[in-house]
Design an enzyme around this catalytic site. Structure first.
Site, PDB file in Angstrom:
ATOM      1  N   SER A 221      34.731  42.049  38.037  1.00 44.43           N
ATOM      2  CA  SER A 221      36.175  42.143  38.256  1.00 44.43           C
ATOM      3  C   SER A 221      36.555  41.409  39.530  1.00 44.43           C
ATOM      4  CB  SER A 221      36.575  43.604  38.376  1.00 44.43           C
ATOM      5  OG  SER A 221      37.872  43.706  38.928  1.00 44.43           O
ATOM      6  N   TYR A 234      36.190  51.435  42.857  1.00 42.25           N
ATOM      7  CA  TYR A 234      35.847  50.502  41.784  1.00 42.25           C
ATOM      8  C   TYR A 234      35.429  49.150  42.369  1.00 42.25           C
ATOM      9  CZ  TYR A 234      36.730  47.544  37.669  1.00 42.25           C
ATOM     10  OH  TYR A 234      36.625  46.648  36.648  1.00 42.25           O
TER      11      TYR A 234
END
Ligand SMILES: *[C@@H]1O[C@H](CO)[C@@H](O)[C@H](O)[C@H]1NC(C)=O
Length: 404
Positions: A221, A234
């Site tokens: 990501s 995250y």
């Protein structure tokens, strides 16, 4: 107007085409096509220089036309055949994993799809719609025994034939919010799945991948490379994953194993659109918070974060095909890229992050994701008219008050 000669206008038009071409490549987020971008920009500079040396306009145009045709007509290298190649994908319960498993099966790959829940919708859907070549394996990637069992099952089915590729797709985003307000278990949970889980699967399957001089494709990501506010848990796990992947790329080069990272923009996958899940997470977060923190930040501040995230998730792209196409490319390109941007805007985001001054890239991130309007409660002034001022500004005011 009369002062400008015809060659000048031709020059301007040609330059526009070249700069436009370069910008188009940039905006199409294909920074993975950086060499051709550099070539475009180089050609633009070259044209400018050649013009300055007063080359006749006709010659110049021919030169440009030749460059243009070269870039236009050069065919991409032929993809490798999919048939007979075995690929293991983790996290096929939903999202990218589900979509990729289906596509790879349709392309003729022998797919091993791992799922968390073998009786869930995702697993049943795969078994119903895919060819008998596809195998569903139950794996919680945080459980070493289950990973080991999946390895044994895969080996038993493959026989002496190795595995062509591992697609590390399984991942979680268990919560979002200021780091101070996030639970330690959220940080650990993200690390456990996104980092340790992926590491464990990769290490286990590497012998099969080295055997075929195969590939590892990891879905990561942009949050692992850039500090998105409210995504620290995250993002930190994906940052660890990115570093691991990049290190593996060096280490596996002598073995002929090619390692790629896919960096998608925002897509509607997993739990992102599950309203009830986020409500429940939010409630759990509020319950776990100390009264002092709740007082200082305010419940409304935390609700705003949750709502902003939910509205962001609602806008996420439901069409996952860009990411699936990218994974297929990484699987079959004769020379896969180390890094793929998938989805609109990711290339531009990285460009801003890498090349713009810190003050600009910082602003960009703050405006892009969770656009908070509310200050933490302790930083709000009674008058309320400066609620929208920057955190920094308010912080100063607050400190001054305390000093007085
Ligand atoms: C899997 O993908 C298909 C489309 O390819 C979709 O219809 C289905 O709902 C998905 N299943 C899950 C559980 O996400």
């Amino acid at each position: 107007m009369e002062d400008y000669t015809l060659p000048f206008w031709i020059y301007l038009a040609v330059l526009t085409v070249f700069v436009g071409g370069a910008m188009k490549k940039l905006l199409a987020s294909q920074l993975s096509a950086a060499p051709s971008l550099v070539a475009w920009l180089g050609a633009t500079v070259l044209v400018e220089r050649v013009w300055a040396l007063c080359l006749p306009a006709v010659l110049l145009l021919l030169l440009l036309l030749a460059c243009f045709l070269y870039f236009r007509t050069r065919p991409p290298p032929a993809a490798l055949p999919a048939r007979g190649k075995a690929v293991l994908i983790t996290g096929c319960d939903s999202g990218f994993g589900n979509a990729t498993a289906k596509r790879l099966d349709a392309l003729g790959f022998e797919v091993f799809a791992t799922v968390l829940d073998p009786s869930g919708d995702g697993a049943r859907d795969l078994l119903r719609t895919c060819s008998p070549r596809l195998t569903v394996l139950q794996v919680d990637i945080t459980q070493q025994q289950q990973v080991q069992q999946a390895l044994l099952d895969t080996q038993a089915k493959l026989g002496p034939k190795g595995l062509w590729a591992l697609v590390n797709n399984a991942g979680v985003c268990v919560n979002f919010g200021d780091s101070e307000l996030s639970l330690m278990e959220n940080f650990r949970g993200c690390m456990e799945v996104n980092f340790f889980g992926t590491l464990s699967v990769t290490r286990s399957f590497l012998p099969l991948l080295r055997q075929t001089r195969g590939r590892i494709i990891t879905i990561s990501s942009p949050a692992g490379d850039q500090p998105f506010p409210c995504l620290a848990a995250y993002g930190a796990s994906k940052a660890a994953l990115n570093l691991l992947t990049n290190t593996l790329r060096h280490e596996l080069e002598p073995w002929g194993v090619k390692v790629s990272t896919v960096l998608p923009s925002s897509f509607r996958t997993g739990q992102t659109s599950n309203q009830a899940y986020w409500e429940q997470q939010h409630k759990q977060l509020l319950q776990g918070l100390s009264p002092a923190l709740l007082e200082e930040y305010g419940e409304d501040y935390m609700s705003e974060t949750k709502e902003l995230f939910q509205s962001y998730a609602r806008q996420a792209n439901p069409d996952l095909s860009v990411v699936v196409d990218t994974i297929v490319e990484a699987l079959l390109a004769p020379a896969p890229s180390p890094r793929y941007f998938a989805g609109p805007g990711v290339g531009l985001m990285y460009f801003i992050h890498s090349y713009c001054p810190f003050s600009i890239s910082n602003r960009f991130l703050q405006k892009l994701f969770v656009k908070k309007k509310l200050m933490p409660r302790a930083l709000r002034k009674e008058s309320g008219f400066d609620l929208n001022l920057s955190l920094h500004h308010n912080n100063n005011n607050n400190n001054e008050e305390k000093l007085q």
